[in-house]
Design an enzyme around this catalytic site. Structure first.
Site, PDB file in Angstrom:
ATOM      1  N   ASP A   1       0.805  -1.228   0.000  1.00 35.31           N
ATOM      2  CA  ASP A   1       0.000   0.000   0.000  1.00 35.31           C
ATOM      3  C   ASP A   1       0.835   1.273   0.000  1.00 35.31           C
ATOM      4  O   ASP A   1       0.434   2.306   0.543  1.00 35.31           O
ATOM      5  CB  ASP A   1      -0.962   0.018   1.212  1.00 35.31           C
TER       6      ASP A   1
ATOM      7  N   GLN B   1       1.942  -5.933  -3.324  1.00 34.36           N
ATOM      8  CA  GLN B   1       2.392  -6.072  -1.926  1.00 34.36           C
ATOM      9  C   GLN B   1       3.698  -5.283  -1.724  1.00 34.36           C
ATOM     10  O   GLN B   1       3.874  -4.279  -2.394  1.00 34.36           O
ATOM     11  CB  GLN B   1       2.564  -7.550  -1.537  1.00 34.36           C
TER      12      GLN B   1
HETATM   13  P1  GDP Z   1      -0.797   0.480  -3.586  1.00 29.48           P
HETATM   14  O1  GDP Z   1      -1.429  -0.799  -3.159  1.00 29.48           O
HETATM   15  O2  GDP Z   1       0.682   0.486  -3.355  1.00 29.48           O
HETATM   16  O3  GDP Z   1      -1.150   0.874  -4.989  1.00 29.48           O
HETATM   17  O4  GDP Z   1      -1.395   1.594  -2.616  1.00 29.48           O
HETATM   18  P2  GDP Z   1      -2.941   1.751  -2.163  1.00 29.48           P
HETATM   19  O5  GDP Z   1      -3.725   2.253  -3.303  1.00 29.48           O
HETATM   20  O6  GDP Z   1      -3.423   0.501  -1.504  1.00 29.48           O
HETATM   21  O7  GDP Z   1      -2.794   2.794  -0.983  1.00 29.48           O
HETATM   22  C1  GDP Z   1      -2.302   4.067  -1.192  1.00 29.48           C
HETATM   23  C2  GDP Z   1      -3.380   5.054  -0.748  1.00 29.48           C
HETATM   24  O8  GDP Z   1      -2.792   6.324  -0.595  1.00 29.48           O
HETATM   25  C3  GDP Z   1      -4.481   5.247  -1.770  1.00 29.48           C
HETATM   26  O9  GDP Z   1      -5.675   5.542  -1.095  1.00 29.48           O
HETATM   27  C4  GDP Z   1      -4.011   6.443  -2.571  1.00 29.48           C
HETATM   28  O10 GDP Z   1      -5.081   7.158  -3.184  1.00 29.48           O
HETATM   29  C5  GDP Z   1      -3.361   7.272  -1.498  1.00 29.48           C
HETATM   30  N1  GDP Z   1      -2.231   8.091  -1.928  1.00 29.48           N
HETATM   31  C6  GDP Z   1      -1.276   7.818  -2.857  1.00 29.48           C
HETATM   32  N2  GDP Z   1      -0.339   8.782  -2.862  1.00 29.48           N
HETATM   33  C7  GDP Z   1      -0.701   9.689  -1.930  1.00 29.48           C
HETATM   34  C8  GDP Z   1      -0.110  10.905  -1.448  1.00 29.48           C
HETATM   35  O11 GDP Z   1       0.958  11.329  -1.866  1.00 29.48           O
HETATM   36  N3  GDP Z   1      -0.780  11.561  -0.459  1.00 29.48           N
HETATM   37  C9  GDP Z   1      -1.952  11.108   0.059  1.00 29.48           C
HETATM   38  N4  GDP Z   1      -2.520  11.816   1.030  1.00 29.48           N
HETATM   39  N5  GDP Z   1      -2.539   9.968  -0.366  1.00 29.48           N
HETATM   40  C10 GDP Z   1      -1.907   9.266  -1.343  1.00 29.48           C
HETATM   41  P1  IMO Z   2      -0.937  -4.054  -2.344  1.00 29.73           P
HETATM   42  O1  IMO Z   2      -0.484  -4.587  -3.672  1.00 29.73           O
HETATM   43  C1  IMO Z   2      -0.972  -4.567   2.000  1.00 29.73           C
HETATM   44  C2  IMO Z   2      -1.042  -8.698   3.480  1.00 29.73           C
HETATM   45  C3  IMO Z   2      -2.293  -9.169   4.191  1.00 29.73           C
HETATM   46  C4  IMO Z   2      -1.702 -10.196   5.139  1.00 29.73           C
HETATM   47  C5  IMO Z   2      -0.596 -10.834   4.321  1.00 29.73           C
HETATM   48  C6  IMO Z   2      -0.992 -12.136   3.624  1.00 29.73           C
HETATM   49  O2  IMO Z   2      -2.237  -3.347  -2.400  1.00 29.73           O
HETATM   50  O3  IMO Z   2       0.139  -3.289  -1.673  1.00 29.73           O
HETATM   51  P2  IMO Z   2      -2.528 -12.728   1.539  1.00 29.73           P
HETATM   52  O4  IMO Z   2      -3.981 -12.455   1.271  1.00 29.73           O
HETATM   53  O5  IMO Z   2      -1.608 -12.191   0.509  1.00 29.73           O
HETATM   54  O6  IMO Z   2      -2.267 -14.182   1.812  1.00 29.73           O
HETATM   55  O7  IMO Z   2      -2.216 -11.950   2.922  1.00 29.73           O
HETATM   56  O8  IMO Z   2      -0.247  -9.874   3.327  1.00 29.73           O
HETATM   57  N1  IMO Z   2      -1.278  -8.142   2.127  1.00 29.73           N
HETATM   58  C7  IMO Z   2      -1.210  -6.847   1.830  1.00 29.73           C
HETATM   59  N2  IMO Z   2      -1.013  -5.763   2.616  1.00 29.73           N
HETATM   60  N3  IMO Z   2      -1.082  -4.410   0.652  1.00 29.73           N
HETATM   61  C8  IMO Z   2      -1.263  -5.486  -0.151  1.00 29.73           C
HETATM   62  O9  IMO Z   2      -1.258  -5.391  -1.498  1.00 29.73           O
HETATM   63  C9  IMO Z   2      -1.372  -6.769   0.436  1.00 29.73           C
HETATM   64  N4  IMO Z   2      -1.563  -8.018  -0.060  1.00 29.73           N
HETATM   65  C10 IMO Z   2      -1.489  -8.843   0.986  1.00 29.73           C
HETATM   66  O10 IMO Z   2      -2.920  -8.116   4.877  1.00 29.73           O
HETATM   67  O11 IMO Z   2      -1.087  -9.534   6.225  1.00 29.73           O
HETATM   68 MG    MG Z   3      -2.924  -1.499  -1.870  1.00 27.72          MG
END
Ligand code: GDP
Ligand code: IMO
Ligand code: MG
Length: 423
Positions: free
Chosen positions: A13, A221
């Site tokens: 994330d 991840q």
């Molecule tokens: P990913 O899984 O690595 O693509 O990340 P996610 O989408 O799960 O989580 C990142 C979150 O942070 C999302 O809700 C984005 O919209 C938000 N986000 C990304 N970049 C920024 C930033 O620079 N500032 C803020 N406030 N939010 C951001």
């Molecule tokens: P993105 O791509 C954050 C975490 C789960 C759990 C562990 C194992 O959005 O960054 P799984 O379902 O893969 O067997 O879960 O890994 N997890 C993530 N945490 N971002 C993700 O993906 C994740 N994908 C799995 O919360 O702790």
């Molecule tokens: Mg994510």
């Protein structure tokens, strides 16, 4: 040309989806190489927000080829739901998305097994996303998985055999379940999947490289969730690190170009497992609230803490990171001081190399830096960065040994500052 890789350096994330979208105009092919619908990659532009699970984040820039590589595990039903929602919003993927025949399928019983194993683990549960990731990769490694290519040859018999095997395990675990409705929808989704180009994508990618085309590999991840190098057993079931790109797309190590390592200006984790810099106090709550740190897909509250440079340095080393990307800088805009963990104390000894015993006994050692106390969300260029922010960047670059080339100051595509540095 080379394959550039963008991957998470923390526990997921980090903002991978947003930056893949930002970088896509510079590439011909965008490819996912591991993971599956456990991912939730968020993109925001033109007032719209999209969350991608299995589909690469290069689909919105137009004219690009997107690939779901062999290292991915694909749930046809979740894929159908994702693709249909995108089609409804005007993004037809049938022409721009290729799917590897070697990608493994997540079966309905994999999802049930995921839940059953978590229940059996009790307090020691991993806190998985419940999408059947572990059981699907288990079948892959034990050589009993079903692949996308199996859809084209004698699928029913292979499916029945796999289902019977899973049912026997579930019976032995005394786990009660009902998959009738989900299974019917899942089987229907197989026909939808067949509308896409199912191919040996390793050829597509290598041919493209030989023709001088460029490829961006999108990690899912993060490094600390890697099956080998993450905080095992609280990890996912794939190689999230750079090496996973070679096996997950079929590209040689010498084809890897830049390695973009992405991290938040602080740190989060969702699910169980060690998190040395976790803040269980008001500061942690503030980061969670300001950063809107709730899972993109599951809605689960993410655990929040200060940046952990011991873990980050480890991730930079394992991946051979050449460029850094710092996300969510704006979330720290209001802080008087910012802490960064530069070592851990273990049994009264200080360690700076990420240890095998990465458990709750690690005590972080912090340095404190002045906050910038400035709203960064509307900034357009690095010339506007406050002095304290520049100091934070320089400190991180020095510690991590790579340049921070992109700084993100908000969720929107536009809230991205590319720093042009001489390497
Ligand atoms: P990913 O899984 O690595 O693509 O990340 P996610 O989408 O799960 O989580 C990142 C979150 O942070 C999302 O809700 C984005 O919209 C938000 N986000 C990304 N970049 C920024 C930033 O620079 N500032 C803020 N406030 N939010 C951001
Ligand atoms: P993105 O791509 C954050 C975490 C789960 C759990 C562990 C194992 O959005 O960054 P799984 O379902 O893969 O067997 O879960 O890994 N997890 C993530 N945490 N971002 C993700 O993906 C994740 N994908 C799995 O919360 O702790
Ligand atoms: Mg994510």
């Amino acid at each position: 040309m080379k394959v550039d890789v963008l991957l998470g350096l923390q526990w997921g994330d980090e903002g991978k989806g947003k930056i893949v979208d930002v970088l896509t105009p510079g590439y011909d092919i965008i490819a996912r190489f591991q993971g599956g619908p456990n991912a939730g990659h968020t993109l925001e532009f033109n007032g719209q927000k999209y969350i991608l699970r299995s589909i690469p984040s290069g689909i919105f820039q137009g004219g690009k080829i997107n690939v779901i590589g062999n290292g991915v595990v694909l749930d046809p039903l979740l894929f159908k739901q994702e693709a249909e929602a995108l089609a409804e919003s005007g993004h037809d993927l049938t022409k721009c998305l290729l799917i590897s025949k070697k990608a493994h399928l997540i079966l309905p019983t994999h999802r049930i097994l995921d839940a059953a194993y978590e229940t059996a683990k009790g307090d020691g549960k991993i806190g998985t996303t419940g999408k059947g990731i572990g059981p699907a990769y288990t079948d892959k490694i034990s050589r009993s998985g079903l692949r996308v290519g199996d859809l084209l040859h004698n699928f029913e018999a292979k499916y029945s055999a796999a289902k019977a095997r899973h049912e026997a395990i579930l019976t032995s675990l005394n786990y009660t379940y009902d998959i009738k409705d989900m299974e019917a929808e899942w089987l229907e989704a197989l026909e939808f999947l067949k509308k896409f180009t199912l191919t040996d994508s390793e050829h597509t990618i290598n041919n493209a490289l030989n023709e001088g085309k460029s490829v961006l590999a999108e990690g899912a991840q993060g490094t600390m969730l890697d099956i080998d190098f993450g905080s095992y057993p609280f990890v996912t079931s794939s190689n999230t690190v750079c090496a996973g790109c070679c096996t997950g797309l079929g590209v040689a190590p010498r084809s890897i170009g830049e390695v973009y390592g992405i991290f938040k200006a602080y740190c989060t984790r969702v699910g169980s497992g060690p998190f040395p810099t976790e803040l269980l106090d008001e500061t942690g709550e503030t980061i969670c609230r300001v950063g809107k740190e709730f899972g993109s897909v599951t809605g689960r509250k993410r655990r929040c803490g200060w940046i952990d440079l011991v873990a980050l340095k480890y991730a930079v080393m394992i991946n051979g990171v050449t460029r850094l990307i710092m996300m969510k800088s704006d979330v720290l805009d209001g802080f008087d001081t910012i802490k960064a963990c530069v070592a851990y104390t273990v049994n009264s000894k200080e360690v700076t190399a990420f240890p095998y015993e990465a458990d709750d006994s690690l005590e972080p050692v912090y340095v404190e830096l002045p906050g910038w106390k400035t709203d960064m969300t509307k900034m357009q260029s690095e010339n506007e960065f406050p002095e304290e922010f520049n100091a934070y960047l320089s400190f991180l670059e020095e510690e991590l040994g790579a340049p921070v080339e992109i700084v993100s100051v908000g969720p929107d595509r536009e809230q991205t500052i590319i720093r042009y540095q001489e390497n």
